[in-house]
Design a protein around this motif. Structure first.
Motif, PDB file in Angstrom:
ATOM      1  N   ASN A 165       0.824  -1.199   0.000  1.00 59.11           N
ATOM      2  CA  ASN A 165       0.000   0.000   0.000  1.00 59.11           C
ATOM      3  C   ASN A 165       0.863   1.256   0.000  1.00 59.11           C
ATOM      4  O   ASN A 165       1.775   1.399   0.820  1.00 59.11           O
ATOM      5  N   GLY A 166       0.605   2.132  -0.937  1.00 60.82           N
ATOM      6  CA  GLY A 166       1.396   3.348  -1.076  1.00 60.82           C
ATOM      7  C   GLY A 166       2.605   3.201  -1.972  1.00 60.82           C
ATOM      8  O   GLY A 166       3.320   4.175  -2.209  1.00 60.82           O
ATOM      9  N   ASP A 167       2.848   1.986  -2.475  1.00 63.78           N
ATOM     10  CA  ASP A 167       3.965   1.753  -3.390  1.00 63.78           C
ATOM     11  C   ASP A 167       3.407   1.129  -4.669  1.00 63.78           C
ATOM     12  O   ASP A 167       3.249  -0.092  -4.761  1.00 63.78           O
ATOM     13  N   PRO A 168       3.090   1.923  -5.667  1.00 68.43           N
ATOM     14  CA  PRO A 168       2.446   1.386  -6.874  1.00 68.43           C
ATOM     15  C   PRO A 168       3.316   0.396  -7.646  1.00 68.43           C
ATOM     16  O   PRO A 168       2.804  -0.362  -8.468  1.00 68.43           O
ATOM     17  N   PRO A 184       3.439  -4.444  -6.481  1.00 71.55           N
ATOM     18  CA  PRO A 184       2.838  -5.672  -7.025  1.00 71.55           C
ATOM     19  C   PRO A 184       3.604  -6.238  -8.218  1.00 71.55           C
ATOM     20  O   PRO A 184       3.872  -7.452  -8.279  1.00 71.55           O
ATOM     21  N   ALA A 185       3.982  -5.387  -9.164  1.00 74.52           N
ATOM     22  CA  ALA A 185       4.734  -5.871 -10.332  1.00 74.52           C
ATOM     23  C   ALA A 185       6.113  -6.363  -9.926  1.00 74.52           C
ATOM     24  O   ALA A 185       6.621  -7.348 -10.492  1.00 74.52           O
ATOM     25  N   ARG A 186       6.732  -5.713  -8.947  1.00 74.92           N
ATOM     26  CA  ARG A 186       8.047  -6.146  -8.491  1.00 74.92           C
ATOM     27  C   ARG A 186       7.966  -7.551  -7.901  1.00 74.92           C
ATOM     28  O   ARG A 186       8.814  -8.408  -8.168  1.00 74.92           O
ATOM     29  N   ILE A 187       6.929  -7.802  -7.095  1.00 75.96           N
ATOM     30  CA  ILE A 187       6.775  -9.112  -6.466  1.00 75.96           C
ATOM     31  C   ILE A 187       6.450 -10.167  -7.521  1.00 75.96           C
ATOM     32  O   ILE A 187       7.038 -11.260  -7.534  1.00 75.96           O
ATOM     33  N   ALA A 188       5.551  -9.833  -8.441  1.00 83.11           N
ATOM     34  CA  ALA A 188       5.222 -10.778  -9.510  1.00 83.11           C
ATOM     35  C   ALA A 188       6.446 -11.071 -10.360  1.00 83.11           C
ATOM     36  O   ALA A 188       6.636 -12.204 -10.842  1.00 83.11           O
ATOM     37  N   GLY A 189       7.305 -10.078 -10.536  1.00 89.33           N
ATOM     38  CA  GLY A 189       8.499 -10.242 -11.344  1.00 89.33           C
ATOM     39  C   GLY A 189       9.545 -11.158 -10.743  1.00 89.33           C
ATOM     40  O   GLY A 189      10.502 -11.546 -11.422  1.00 89.33           O
ATOM     41  N   LEU A 190       9.365 -11.528  -9.464  1.00 89.13           N
ATOM     42  CA  LEU A 190      10.290 -12.479  -8.850  1.00 89.13           C
ATOM     43  C   LEU A 190      10.142 -13.878  -9.449  1.00 89.13           C
ATOM     44  O   LEU A 190      11.049 -14.704  -9.346  1.00 89.13           O
ATOM     45  N   GLY A 191       8.971 -14.129 -10.032  1.00 85.70           N
ATOM     46  CA  GLY A 191       8.697 -15.458 -10.555  1.00 85.70           C
ATOM     47  C   GLY A 191       7.817 -16.295  -9.650  1.00 85.70           C
ATOM     48  O   GLY A 191       7.620 -17.487  -9.899  1.00 85.70           O
ATOM     49  N   ARG A 226      12.294  -0.316  -0.027  1.00 82.80           N
ATOM     50  CA  ARG A 226      12.006   0.312  -1.328  1.00 82.80           C
ATOM     51  C   ARG A 226      10.767   1.210  -1.305  1.00 82.80           C
ATOM     52  O   ARG A 226      10.413   1.797  -2.320  1.00 82.80           O
ATOM     53  N   HIS A 227      10.104   1.323  -0.186  1.00 81.25           N
ATOM     54  CA  HIS A 227       8.838   2.049  -0.157  1.00 81.25           C
ATOM     55  C   HIS A 227       9.067   3.547  -0.336  1.00 81.25           C
ATOM     56  O   HIS A 227       9.981   4.121   0.275  1.00 81.25           O
ATOM     57  N   PRO A 228       8.272   4.205  -1.170  1.00 89.23           N
ATOM     58  CA  PRO A 228       8.504   5.635  -1.418  1.00 89.23           C
ATOM     59  C   PRO A 228       8.134   6.546  -0.255  1.00 89.23           C
ATOM     60  O   PRO A 228       8.521   7.718  -0.248  1.00 89.23           O
ATOM     61  N   ARG A 229       7.405   6.036   0.753  1.00 84.59           N
ATOM     62  CA  ARG A 229       6.942   6.899   1.840  1.00 84.59           C
ATOM     63  C   ARG A 229       7.620   6.631   3.177  1.00 84.59           C
ATOM     64  O   ARG A 229       7.564   7.484   4.072  1.00 84.59           O
ATOM     65  N   HIS A 230       8.187   5.450   3.368  1.00 86.72           N
ATOM     66  CA  HIS A 230       8.762   5.124   4.671  1.00 86.72           C
ATOM     67  C   HIS A 230       9.837   4.061   4.509  1.00 86.72           C
ATOM     68  O   HIS A 230       9.922   3.378   3.487  1.00 86.72           O
ATOM     69  N   ARG A 231      10.651   3.925   5.545  1.00 88.88           N
ATOM     70  CA  ARG A 231      11.664   2.876   5.576  1.00 88.88           C
ATOM     71  C   ARG A 231      11.482   1.926   6.752  1.00 88.88           C
ATOM     72  O   ARG A 231      11.959   0.799   6.719  1.00 88.88           O
ATOM     73  N   ILE A 232      10.802   2.382   7.802  1.00 87.08           N
ATOM     74  CA  ILE A 232      10.550   1.549   8.977  1.00 87.08           C
ATOM     75  C   ILE A 232       9.061   1.608   9.301  1.00 87.08           C
ATOM     76  O   ILE A 232       8.463   2.684   9.344  1.00 87.08           O
ATOM     77  N   VAL A 233       8.483   0.430   9.536  1.00 86.25           N
ATOM     78  CA  VAL A 233       7.098   0.342  10.001  1.00 86.25           C
ATOM     79  C   VAL A 233       7.111  -0.302  11.381  1.00 86.25           C
ATOM     80  O   VAL A 233       7.704  -1.373  11.571  1.00 86.25           O
ATOM     81  N   THR A 234       6.473   0.349  12.340  1.00 83.71           N
ATOM     82  CA  THR A 234       6.359  -0.199  13.687  1.00 83.71           C
ATOM     83  C   THR A 234       4.914  -0.575  13.948  1.00 83.71           C
ATOM     84  O   THR A 234       4.049   0.291  14.096  1.00 83.71           O
ATOM     85  N   ALA A 235       4.666  -1.878  13.965  1.00 81.12           N
ATOM     86  CA  ALA A 235       3.343  -2.390  14.331  1.00 81.12           C
ATOM     87  C   ALA A 235       3.349  -2.564  15.843  1.00 81.12           C
ATOM     88  O   ALA A 235       4.021  -3.447  16.375  1.00 81.12           O
ATOM     89  N   GLU A 236       2.611  -1.737  16.535  1.00 75.51           N
ATOM     90  CA  GLU A 236       2.782  -1.602  17.980  1.00 75.51           C
ATOM     91  C   GLU A 236       2.190  -2.751  18.783  1.00 75.51           C
ATOM     92  O   GLU A 236       2.582  -2.963  19.943  1.00 75.51           O
ATOM     93  N   TYR A 237       1.250  -3.472  18.209  1.00 73.36           N
ATOM     94  CA  TYR A 237       0.625  -4.585  18.924  1.00 73.36           C
ATOM     95  C   TYR A 237       0.031  -5.547  17.906  1.00 73.36           C
ATOM     96  O   TYR A 237      -0.113  -5.224  16.723  1.00 73.36           O
ATOM     97  N   ALA A 238      -0.288  -6.752  18.371  1.00 76.72           N
ATOM     98  CA  ALA A 238      -0.905  -7.747  17.499  1.00 76.72           C
ATOM     99  C   ALA A 238      -2.285  -7.253  17.075  1.00 76.72           C
ATOM    100  O   ALA A 238      -3.081  -6.818  17.911  1.00 76.72           O
TER     101      ALA A 238
END
Length: 387
Positions: free
Chosen positions: A13-16, A19-26, A45-57
């Protein structure tokens, strides 16, 4: 072999281009997190952030009406995966031609244990493990089965992979963990993961064990390990430390508790899912093991689910017990880490995949498309293109 890459919604999400990059892995498939534990994740590689902190389950979609009025219920994600983050990512990945399966983490939830401490595993010393819900408790079991069904069967999903569907214990892989000072080995990990909550105390009693006496025996058995005299021969060490009959009685309680929960959760998923929906478990063929890869009896679990996802980064030896019980159509997915910085070896993926196939694997799981560097992903593309 069919290959699937693990992905988080925040990788997409936020990185258009994702999806193509992942599909391109094969890869033909993605295993997309729908319910996940707390984490701190790199997004290189995300254009908006480099670290995501998921604070809880949390669940990474809006939880449904089934939870109204219930004390135990899933937590919606915060700013790291707002709204229907799973659904948004799933649509984008599907549009790129990838088959989407859900990735659901179940009995691993530190916030649940913090807010409902009575749900947590309690060790023989009285210490609670808030990250480890006790799967013997009726309310917790009902919560986990309903969470499995809701999080697994998301719109458009073709199948699910259920992680932590069994006992969770001392090992947590928690940030700033300081528990490795004493080498406990398999035996110590088992003893430190035995639960003494009211439900488990009653369960031991049904097997002829007085819970207070058992807790005292566990503490006594652990004393040599605290002094650094670990005797790590796996289950034989547990029998030596605890006594064969006592050890067997604890296993009888725990094995039955885990097996019946796995049956209940898979049944709940199937009842909610369309025909042909695939149900896999992340599994370890040593039944008394705890953790994300739940300890299972291979013959039993392959009679319940469509297959298993087996950790193979350190070698493919864990595949053999499942391969010996597999039937036609059984999925044995070899889970290989392809992130060099996390102990993976993407450069040897082709050889590792061939070895896994020789040991019975029918599919590959690649951990993790969002966490890997560009160089790691290039190695994955090269290996998969040679299939």
């Amino acid at each position: 072999m069919k290959a699937s890459a693990f992905v988080y919604p925040w990788d997409v999400n936020g990185d258009p281009e994702a999806p193509a990059r992942i599909a391109g892995l094969g890869v033909e498939q993605v295993t997309l997190a729908a319910a996940y534990h707390s984490t701190r994740a790199l997004t290189p590689r995300h254009p908006r952030h480099r670290i995501v902190t998921a604070e809880y389950a949390a669940v990474l979609y809006p939880p449904g009406d089934r939870w109204a009025g219930r004390g135990l219920r899933p937590y919606p994600a915060g700013r790291w995966a707002p709204g229907n983050a799973y659904g948004e990512a799933a649509e984008a990945l599907d549009a790129a031609g990838l088959e989407v399966h859900t990735w659901v983490v179940l009995a691993h939830n530190s916030r649940l244990g913090a807010e409902h401490p009575d749900t947590a595993v309690v060790n023989a010393y009285g210490d609670r493990y808030p990250w480890a819900p006790c799967i013997a408790q009726p309310a917790t079991r009902a919560y986990l089965a309903d969470l499995a069904a809701e999080a697994a069967v998301r719109p458009g999903a073709h199948g699910t992979e259920l992680e932590s569907l069994g006992w969770y214990g001392l090992q947590h892989l928690h940030a700033h963990d300081k528990t490795a000072g004493v080498g406990l080995g398999d035996a110590g990990q088992y003893l430190m993961s035995l639960c003494f909550c009211p439900s488990c105390r009653a369960g031991y009693g049904e097997r002829g064990l007085a819970a207070d006496a058992l807790a005292a025996a566990v503490r006594e058995a652990l004393e040599p390990l605290w002094r650094g005299a670990a005797d790590d021969e796996g289950w034989p060490s547990v029998e030596k430390l605890l006594g064969e009959d006592t050890a067997a009685a604890t296993r009888a309680w725990r094995d039955t508790t885990a097996r019946t929960l796995q049956e209940e959760a898979v049944t709940a998923v199937r009842a909610a899912a369309p025909r042909g929906f695939q149900v896999l478990l992340h599994a370890d063929p040593v039944p008394y093991h705890c953790g994300a890869n739940a300890g299972v009896d291979p013959a039993h679990i392959l009679s319940v689910a469509d297959g298993v996802v087996v950790p193979c980064t350190g070698g493919t030896g864990l595949l053999a017990p499942f391969a010996g019980q597999a039937r036609e159509g059984t999925v044995l997915a070899a889970n290989l880490t392809v992130v060099s910085g996390m102990g993976g070896s993407p450069g040897t993926l082709a050889a590792d995949a061939a070895r896994a196939r020789g040991d019975g694997a029918t599919e590959l799981r690649l951990y993790h498309a969002g966490l890997a560097s560009d160089g790691d992903l290039a190695s994955v593309r090269e290996a998969l293109s040679a299939r």
